[in-house]
Design a protein around this motif. Structure first.
Motif, short mmCIF file in Angstrom:
data_model
loop_
_atom_site.label_atom_id
_atom_site.label_comp_id
_atom_site.label_asym_id
_atom_site.label_seq_id
_atom_site.Cartn_x
_atom_site.Cartn_y
_atom_site.Cartn_z
N THR A 1 15.65 -8.56 3.38
CA THR A 1 14.67 -8.11 2.40
C THR A 1 14.70 -6.59 2.21
N ARG A 2 15.68 -5.95 2.84
CA ARG A 2 15.87 -4.50 2.71
C ARG A 2 14.62 -3.72 3.07
N THR A 3 14.04 -4.10 4.19
CA THR A 3 12.87 -3.38 4.69
C THR A 3 13.05 -3.12 6.17
N SER A 4 12.07 -2.50 6.80
CA SER A 4 12.21 -2.10 8.20
C SER A 4 10.88 -2.31 8.92
N PRO A 5 10.92 -2.38 10.26
CA PRO A 5 9.67 -2.59 11.01
C PRO A 5 8.63 -1.50 10.78
N GLU A 6 9.09 -0.29 10.46
CA GLU A 6 8.16 0.82 10.28
C GLU A 6 7.23 0.60 9.09
N ARG A 7 7.56 -0.32 8.23
CA ARG A 7 6.72 -0.56 7.05
C ARG A 7 5.66 -1.63 7.31
N PHE A 8 5.58 -2.05 8.57
CA PHE A 8 4.55 -3.00 8.99
C PHE A 8 3.72 -2.36 10.09
N SER A 9 2.50 -2.84 10.26
CA SER A 9 1.62 -2.31 11.30
C SER A 9 2.08 -2.77 12.68
N PRO A 10 1.70 -2.06 13.74
CA PRO A 10 1.97 -2.53 15.09
C PRO A 10 1.29 -3.87 15.33
N VAL A 11 1.94 -4.74 16.10
CA VAL A 11 1.40 -6.06 16.41
C VAL A 11 0.54 -5.97 17.67
N HIS A 12 -0.70 -6.48 17.58
CA HIS A 12 -1.62 -6.45 18.71
C HIS A 12 -2.06 -7.87 19.04
N LEU B 1 9.33 -8.93 -5.30
CA LEU B 1 8.75 -7.64 -5.64
C LEU B 1 9.84 -6.59 -5.88
N ALA B 2 10.91 -6.64 -5.10
CA ALA B 2 12.01 -5.70 -5.31
C ALA B 2 12.65 -5.89 -6.68
N SER C 1 8.56 2.02 -2.10
CA SER C 1 7.65 3.03 -1.55
C SER C 1 6.53 2.46 -0.70
N SER C 2 6.39 1.15 -0.66
CA SER C 2 5.21 0.56 -0.05
C SER C 2 5.37 0.25 1.43
N SER C 3 4.23 0.27 2.10
CA SER C 3 4.11 -0.42 3.38
C SER C 3 3.48 -1.77 3.08
N TRP C 4 3.66 -2.70 4.03
CA TRP C 4 3.22 -4.07 3.76
C TRP C 4 2.17 -4.48 4.78
N TRP C 5 0.97 -4.73 4.28
CA TRP C 5 -0.16 -5.09 5.13
C TRP C 5 -0.65 -6.49 4.77
N SER C 6 -1.35 -7.09 5.69
CA SER C 6 -2.15 -8.27 5.37
C SER C 6 -3.47 -7.79 4.77
N LEU C 7 -4.21 -8.72 4.20
CA LEU C 7 -5.50 -8.38 3.61
C LEU C 7 -6.45 -7.80 4.66
N VAL D 1 0.85 -1.20 0.00
CA VAL D 1 0.00 0.00 0.00
C VAL D 1 0.88 1.24 0.00
N ASP D 2 0.31 2.34 -0.55
CA ASP D 2 1.03 3.61 -0.52
C ASP D 2 0.69 4.38 0.76
N ALA D 3 1.16 5.61 0.85
CA ALA D 3 1.00 6.38 2.08
C ALA D 3 -0.46 6.65 2.42
N ALA D 4 -1.34 6.60 1.40
CA ALA D 4 -2.77 6.83 1.64
C ALA D 4 -3.53 5.55 1.93
N GLY D 5 -2.82 4.43 1.95
CA GLY D 5 -3.48 3.15 2.18
C GLY D 5 -4.10 2.54 0.94
N THR D 6 -3.76 3.09 -0.22
CA THR D 6 -4.26 2.54 -1.49
C THR D 6 -3.39 1.36 -1.90
#
Length: 498
Positions: free
Chosen positions: A215-226, A159-160, A169-175, A105-110
């Motif tokens: 994978t050249r990514t960081s925790p900030e690109r994932f949502s907080p774990v609850h 994907l890279a 540019s993406s964040s990585w979310w589950s469905l 997803v992009d910064a707007a969640g699209t």
């Protein structure tokens, strides 16, 4: 402490329902479902809805679905369940989805990618490269998962390589996170959903640093774990305006369907193994603590602050049945074929239509049929393929048994168990253990409701899942299936492991 279980019931009327009520949602491989459950875990009659869908698949290993389509499906279900008769009785909304989903997803969640499913195998080459670079055993010990196309690390590498601008540019979310963001204006990844990415430390619940670096990514690109016991509060009032019956409800972090399936089938401790048999399948046991060592070829997912799910998954169970029906143009089931005495002339089948997960993790494996001759009939191929499916469960069970020595019950649920209960006799014969059919419909959806009810109504007695026949192994068939298992293993080693 919760009281004793109440009698299992298929459904109850709204007037009989015990508060609080929960709306449960389940995004599976073949559709999105929703229903209302009372505090005992019983479904409320007339308050259930389903929207069918299918994954997009291609010969290159593609297996994906449009996340915006699923968002619309969830909204349509909530529209259908927003019944004024409910008043303010709904106190929680809970969602599970098929595990290991990935949406960029992009910064707007699209969404800037499709949603990759657990069966997408396009990153197989990148998984192989990561296995060369990293200490596979150490990764397995830390995360409880293998390096395989079903998990995020190879996918992010792929994907890279194939869409570098998107990957950067993406964040990585589950469905489920994607759905929540667009409904609630906020998101969080449930512990079990995070574990199914293959990037979570199974002991600490933190993101795994080595895999993120690889994978050249960081925790900030994932949502907080609850944890599943920590409900979310919508960031906007849009939910209450669109669905007034949900105005007072809290929303629970998205959980994986595997966790929910175990709970819904009644396999909630170390004495029971859940045998899920839907489009895909699994054998899983819920443990009170992370296992000291994860058996080779299996996974261990952290599902909350204390518990772990140990087992192995299979890509092709119901998918194999559908393929048989369409390819052989079979009209109806073949229950009598499955209950017949085993025959040495039955073809031996390795039923890997979309790659293998546990225990060998050969992501590019494909089906193999042997022993097919001019006299082979559609019934022979049908029987052989479903014997092969049972043998894939046995390969997982052999690894699971030493780690779960108290598990003396196998609870089988899912579409294949429902449509082909005769196949459970083959499964019992292959495993050499009794198999009990969980006949309760939509056990995964029920499990999702129960996980939320553990927070909302901890003192209310729960209903027990409905069960049908228990299939005892036929002693005279053990030799046949032992031989089949040995031949299966030899063929696997020769053709898949090569």
């Amino acid at each position: 402490m919760r009281g004793p279980a109440v009698t299992a019931t298929t459904s109850i009327g709204l007037a009989e329902a015990i508060d609080p009520l929960v709306v449960a949602l389940d995004v599976g491989s073949t559709g999105t479902r929703g229903g209302v459950y009372d505090a005992t875990g019983r479904p409320v009659r007339g308050l259930r809805h389903k929207v069918p869908h299918a994954f997009t698949t291609r010969p290159d290993g593609t297996s994906e679905i449009d996340p915006a389509q699923v968002l619309r499906e969830v909204a349509d279900i909530l529209d259908a369940l927003d019944d004024s008769r409910l008043g303010a009785r709904v106190r929680g909304v809970a969602l599970d989805t098929f595990a290991a989903s990935l949406v960029g997803v992009d910064a707007a969640g699209t969404a800037v990618t499709a949603c990759l499913t657990y069966a997408d195998s396009r990153s197989a080459a990148h998984a192989a490269a990561l296995r060369e670079e990293l200490d596979v055993r150490a990764v397995h010990d830390r995360t409880g998962t293998m390096i395989h196309p079903s998990y995020h690390a190879p996918r992010l590498r792929w994907l890279a390589a194939t869409a570098p601008d998107v990957a950067r540019s993406s964040s990585w979310w589950s469905l489920g996170e994607y759905v929540y963001f667009h409904l609630l204006g906020t998101t969080a990844v449930g512990t079990s959903t995070a574990a199914w990415t293959g990037l979570l430390d199974r002991r600490t619940g933190a993101w795994d640093t080595e895999l993120l670096e690889a994978t050249r990514t960081s925790p900030e690109r994932f949502s907080p774990v609850h944890d599943p016991g920590a409900p979310l509060t919508p960031a906007t009032g849009a939910v209450a305006r669109r669905w007034p019956t949900l105005a007072g409800a809290v929303w629970f972090p998205v959980v994986s369907d595997g966790f929910a399936s175990n709970v819904g089938a009644g396999a909630v401790d170390a004495t029971s193994i859940a045998a899920a048999a839907a489009t895909s399948g699994a054998l899983r046991v819920l443990l009170d603590a992370p296992p000291e060592k994860v058996p080779d070829g299996l996974w261990s997912y952290r599902v909350d602050a204390g518990r772990s799910l140990l087992g192995g998954a299979l890509n092709d169970v119901g998918r194999a049945v559908t393929w048989l029906s369409e390819t052989l143009r079979i009209d109806g089931t073949r229950g009598a074929v499955l209950l017949a005495e085993p025959s040495a002339t039955t073809p031996l089948v390795l039923p890997y239509l979309s790659g293998e997960r546990a225990p060998g993790w050969a992501g590019d494996a494909r089906a193999v049929l042997t022993g097919v001759g001019a006299a082979t009939t559609p019934d022979d191929l049908y029987r052989g393929t479903l014997e092969g499916v049972a043998l894939t469960y046995a390969r997982v069970a052999d690894r699971l048994a030493p780690a779960a020595p108290r598990a003396d019950r196998i609870m089988a649920s899912g579409r294949v168990a429902k449509d082909l209960p005769e196949w459970l006799q083959i499964l019992a014969d292959v495993l050499g253990r009794p198999v009990t059919h969980v006949t309760a419909r939509r056990s995964t959806l029920r499990g999702t409701a129960l996980i939320a009810l553990d927070v909302l109504a901890p003192g209310v007695a729960r209903s027990s899942p409905e069960t049908g026949a228990t299939y005892e192994p036929v002693a005279g068939r053990s030799g046949y299936y032992a031989d089949r298992g040995a031949r299966f293993a030899a063929l696997y080693d020769a053709l898949v492991r090569g």
